[in-house]
Design an enzyme around this catalytic site. Structure first.
Site, PDB file in Angstrom:
ATOM      1  N   ARG A 183       0.816  -1.221   0.000  1.00 55.25           N
ATOM      2  CA  ARG A 183       0.000   0.000   0.000  1.00 55.25           C
ATOM      3  C   ARG A 183       0.846   1.268   0.000  1.00 55.25           C
ATOM      4  O   ARG A 183       0.429   2.301   0.543  1.00 55.25           O
ATOM      5  CB  ARG A 183      -0.968   0.027   1.195  1.00 55.25           C
ATOM      6  CG  ARG A 183      -2.052  -1.043   1.134  1.00 55.25           C
ATOM      7  CD  ARG A 183      -3.058  -0.852   2.253  1.00 55.25           C
ATOM      8  NE  ARG A 183      -3.938  -2.005   2.370  1.00 55.25           N
ATOM      9  CZ  ARG A 183      -4.503  -2.416   3.495  1.00 55.25           C
ATOM     10  NH1 ARG A 183      -4.280  -1.746   4.615  1.00 55.25           N
ATOM     11  NH2 ARG A 183      -5.297  -3.462   3.528  1.00 55.25           N
ATOM     12  N   ARG A 242      -3.277   6.629   0.947  1.00 55.23           N
ATOM     13  CA  ARG A 242      -3.824   7.770   1.672  1.00 55.23           C
ATOM     14  C   ARG A 242      -2.838   8.515   2.551  1.00 55.23           C
ATOM     15  O   ARG A 242      -3.112   9.639   2.962  1.00 55.23           O
ATOM     16  CB  ARG A 242      -5.007   7.290   2.533  1.00 55.23           C
ATOM     17  CG  ARG A 242      -6.236   6.938   1.733  1.00 55.23           C
ATOM     18  CD  ARG A 242      -7.322   6.377   2.627  1.00 55.23           C
ATOM     19  NE  ARG A 242      -7.013   5.020   3.061  1.00 55.23           N
ATOM     20  CZ  ARG A 242      -7.752   4.322   3.932  1.00 55.23           C
ATOM     21  NH1 ARG A 242      -8.814   4.890   4.479  1.00 55.23           N
ATOM     22  NH2 ARG A 242      -7.416   3.093   4.255  1.00 55.23           N
ATOM     23  N   TYR A 281     -14.947 -12.582   0.703  1.00 52.00           N
ATOM     24  CA  TYR A 281     -15.691 -11.371   0.384  1.00 52.00           C
ATOM     25  C   TYR A 281     -16.993 -11.702  -0.348  1.00 52.00           C
ATOM     26  O   TYR A 281     -18.046 -11.102  -0.089  1.00 52.00           O
ATOM     27  CB  TYR A 281     -14.844 -10.433  -0.467  1.00 52.00           C
ATOM     28  CG  TYR A 281     -13.850  -9.622   0.320  1.00 52.00           C
ATOM     29  CD1 TYR A 281     -14.262  -8.526   1.073  1.00 52.00           C
ATOM     30  CD2 TYR A 281     -12.508  -9.954   0.326  1.00 52.00           C
ATOM     31  CE1 TYR A 281     -13.355  -7.778   1.798  1.00 52.00           C
ATOM     32  CE2 TYR A 281     -11.584  -9.215   1.049  1.00 52.00           C
ATOM     33  CZ  TYR A 281     -12.013  -8.123   1.785  1.00 52.00           C
ATOM     34  OH  TYR A 281     -11.118  -7.381   2.517  1.00 52.00           O
ATOM     35  N   ARG A 287      -7.401  11.677  -5.267  1.00 53.30           N
ATOM     36  CA  ARG A 287      -8.570  10.931  -4.802  1.00 53.30           C
ATOM     37  C   ARG A 287      -9.766  11.849  -4.547  1.00 53.30           C
ATOM     38  O   ARG A 287     -10.924  11.426  -4.691  1.00 53.30           O
ATOM     39  CB  ARG A 287      -8.187  10.176  -3.526  1.00 53.30           C
ATOM     40  CG  ARG A 287      -9.279   9.387  -2.875  1.00 53.30           C
ATOM     41  CD  ARG A 287      -9.747   8.216  -3.749  1.00 53.30           C
ATOM     42  NE  ARG A 287     -10.721   7.449  -2.994  1.00 53.30           N
ATOM     43  CZ  ARG A 287     -11.991   7.776  -2.888  1.00 53.30           C
ATOM     44  NH1 ARG A 287     -12.457   8.857  -3.512  1.00 53.30           N
ATOM     45  NH2 ARG A 287     -12.809   7.046  -2.170  1.00 53.30           N
ATOM     46  N   ASP A 299      -7.168  -2.847  -6.794  1.00 53.89           N
ATOM     47  CA  ASP A 299      -7.781  -3.458  -5.621  1.00 53.89           C
ATOM     48  C   ASP A 299      -8.001  -4.938  -5.913  1.00 53.89           C
ATOM     49  O   ASP A 299      -8.280  -5.326  -7.051  1.00 53.89           O
ATOM     50  CB  ASP A 299      -9.121  -2.786  -5.281  1.00 53.89           C
ATOM     51  CG  ASP A 299      -9.628  -3.219  -3.914  1.00 53.89           C
ATOM     52  OD1 ASP A 299      -9.178  -2.637  -2.910  1.00 53.89           O
ATOM     53  OD2 ASP A 299     -10.440  -4.165  -3.848  1.00 53.89           O
TER      54      ASP A 299
END
Length: 342
Positions: free
Chosen positions: A24, A28, A147, A37, A73
């Site tokens: 990652r 962010r 998921y 973003r 992702d």
């Protein structure tokens, strides 16, 4: 000309220092990522090759990482299989897959058309940074299955485990279809120019040893077998699957990722000399003062000194509020402390 440091370490070839990249690392914690973003949704960012390549490049411009990982992702293939996907802020699937009919209805997508944006982002990146190795990636079949069955990020995985115990054939059918999807997805990323690939089995640690070997590792082995002829290093990160570490090391993967809960000097004797080990600083260490970060870097490097090969990384993804200047401390410490005498 020597191959890049990261690729040499993956192949257990001599290196002048330990290479470093972070899971990652595009994300962010960087203000430049947040600027991009703010203008698009998360999925729009994933689906727009120019933007995905741009945010992949951002940490490479800021820090001298030895590899990049394409911004995407793990759930984008699931959406292409016919399951609606949103992020609010975490992933939410528009339906769950919990019956044999649901599993039968899932499509195995064509990555050249339905997931082409990932390969295009890799190509954009390579044009901008041809000397930096780029990793492609995908979720492992079991993690993706969890998921699909739960519909969201789960804490107890009750629905997933109920499927395994009550309908094991259906569970094997699901992970088998996902193995085919993941293999095609990774093959397409390699064909687009990925220099290595990582398989993320983020939820491997929620399973018992026997269940992981049957429902987690077995379909992942099918993926690895498909990729072996592609000639790029394969990294398998089965987070928390410590009870099956020996089997993970024998999976055919070139590199075994390890989370921060297992010291690397205990990993080495269990995985042997035929794999490189990747890891494994606790991501939360990057909130510590610089001197503590440096001590923890030295600890990891000391624990790794007898490994056949080592790629420095975090034991999971970098946390969103991580100060960028602490990442700089980490990068400088790894470079300084791991350099071999010439």
């Amino acid at each position: 000309m020597d191959a890049p440091l990261f690729l040499r370490a993956c192949r257990r070839e001599p290196v002048e220092r330990t290479p470093l990249w972070l899971m990652r690392q595009a994300g962010r914690y960087l203000p430049e990522y947040r600027e991009v973003r703010a203008k698009v949704s998360f999925l729009e960012l994933c689906r727009t090759p120019e933007l995905a390549a741009e945010v992949t490049l951002q940490p490479i411009r800021r820090f001298p990482f030895d590899a990049a990982i394409i911004f995407s992702d793990i759930l984008v293939p699931v959406e292409a299989m016919g399951v609606p996907l949103t992020f609010d802020p975490g992933p939410k699937l528009g339906k769950t897959v919990d019956t044999p009919g649901d599993i039968e209805a899932l499509r195995v997508p064509d990555p050249a058309t339905e997931l082409a944006f990932v390969g295009q982002a890799i190509q954009h990146f390579k044009r901008e940074a041809p000397n930096t190795p780029i990793l492609g990636f995908a979720g492992a079949p079991f993690t993706l299955a969890s998921y699909l069955v739960e519909g969201v990020t789960s804490k107890g995985f009750h629905a997933t485990k109920s499927l395994l115990y009550q309908h094991p054939k259906a569970a094997r059918d699901l992970t088998g279809k996902l193995a085919e999807t993941v293999a095609r997805h990774l093959e397409a990323q390699i064909d687009a120019g990925a220099d290595a690939v990582q398989i993320f089995d983020s939820w491997a640690g929620v399973l018992s040893r026997d269940d992981y070997l049957e429902f987690g590792l077995t379909p992942t082995l099918q993926v690895i077998e498909r990729l072996k002829g592609k000639g790029v290093p394969i990294i398998l990160f089965a987070k928390g699957a410590h009870a099956s570490l020996e089997e993970v090391a024998q999976s055919g993967a070139d590199v075994v990722g390890v989370d921060w809960t297992l010291p690397l000097d205990r990993v080495g004797p269990r995985v042997g000399r035929n794999v490189t080990v990747q890891g494994n600083l606790d991501p939360a260490v990057l909130f510590a003062p610089p001197e503590r970060i440096e001590r923890e870097v030295q600890r990891v490097l000391t624990e790794a000194k007898d490994l056949a090969g080592h790629v420095f990384n975090l034991g999971h993804g970098i946390l969103p509020n991580t100060p960028p200047e602490h990442v700089q401390t980490l990068v400088e410490a790894v470079a300084r402390m791991s350099r071999r005498p010439s």
